[in-house]
Design an enzyme around this catalytic site. Structure first.
Site, PDB file in Angstrom:
ATOM      1  N   VAL A   1      30.366  34.314  32.978  1.00 26.47           N
ATOM      2  CA  VAL A   1      30.659  34.029  31.410  1.00 26.47           C
ATOM      3  C   VAL A   1      31.797  33.201  31.880  1.00 26.47           C
ATOM      4  CG1 VAL A   1      32.368  35.005  28.879  1.00 26.47           C
ATOM      5  CG2 VAL A   1      30.331  36.301  30.247  1.00 26.47           C
ATOM      6  N   LYS A   2      32.002  31.915  31.049  1.00 23.62           N
ATOM      7  CA  LYS A   2      32.792  31.009  31.106  1.00 23.62           C
ATOM      8  C   LYS A   2      33.959  31.675  29.529  1.00 23.62           C
ATOM      9  CE  LYS A   2      30.989  26.826  31.246  1.00 23.62           C
ATOM     10  NZ  LYS A   2      30.484  25.735  30.695  1.00 23.62           N
TER      11      LYS A   2
END
EC number: 4.1.2.-
Length: 220
Positions: free
Chosen positions: A84-85
């Site tokens: 997850v960015k």
């Protein structure tokens, strides 16, 4: 070293995955928006294109830590193992810390300085993504920033790695690797530039012509 493609174009991922030794695919909101597909539709297709061993990255949209964490959990439920960015803002750092406790792997994104990247790593991000060309475009030195960040992580956050992004030329990507960067993500046009080498084609054509002149065919 890990090589990623920065795209949500499933057909291009399938084409280039046959050629490049890619570790996975990175996306961001702009890339997904350009695909005109729902993120919940395109992510499974991208994962299928890179295979079970490939790593997929997707970014949250919320501005506050609570929303980022909730969206990260949704992404992780949809694609187990997704990275997850999280944008490295004050709220983003808080979210990275919380997600570390949840064992959700994160990447600190939108990094414009070595100190910003170090904070993301110390908060618990496995990957840190400096924007090389965007730093250059603002009058900075993107490669130098990557060098500084790489050194900081080696000394103070060895469990994290630089995943450099925002390239306009293959030279920028190579310079990042020469600076010790362990991972890069390439937009499709830069990846294609690495393959399109006119001098190589000319050399091959010369080999073929010489062989055909001597033997009348192109067979061994």
């Amino acid at each position: 070293m890990e090589l990623y493609l920065d795209t949500a174009n499933v057909a291009e991922v399938e084409r280039l995955a046959r050629i490049f030794p890619i570790a996975g695919v990175t996306t961001n909101p702009s890339i997904v928006a350009a695909s005109k597909e729902s993120i919940w539709d395109v992510l499974p297709r991208l994962q299928n294109a890179i295979g079970e061993e490939g790593t997929l990255f997707a970014q949250t949209m919320s501005r506050d830590a609570k929303g980022m964490v909730e969206e990260a959990k949704r992404l992780n439920n949809a694609i187990p193992g997704i990275v997850v960015k999280i944008p490295v803002t004050a709220e983003g750092l808080a979210a990275i810390k919380l997600l570390k406790k949840e064992d959700i792997v994160t990447l600190g994104t939108a990094v414009y300085s070595a100190s910003q990247g170090l904070l993301a790593a110390l908060a618990g991000a496995k990957y840190v993504a400096p924007y090389v060309n965007r730093v250059d475009a603002q009058g900075g030195d993107g490669i130098r920033m990557v060098q500084e960040l790489q050194t900081l992580l080696e000394h103070h956050a060895p469990d994290s790695m630089v995943l450099a992004a925002s390239f306009k030329t293959p030279r920028q990507a190579l310079d990042c690797l020469l600076a010790g960067c362990q991972a890069i993500t390439l937009p499709l046009d830069v990846a294609q530039q690495m393959l399109n080498t006119p001098a190589v084609e000319s050399a091959i054509e010369k080999f073929e012509q010489d062989w055909k002149n001597a033997f009348g065919n192109l067979n061994l």
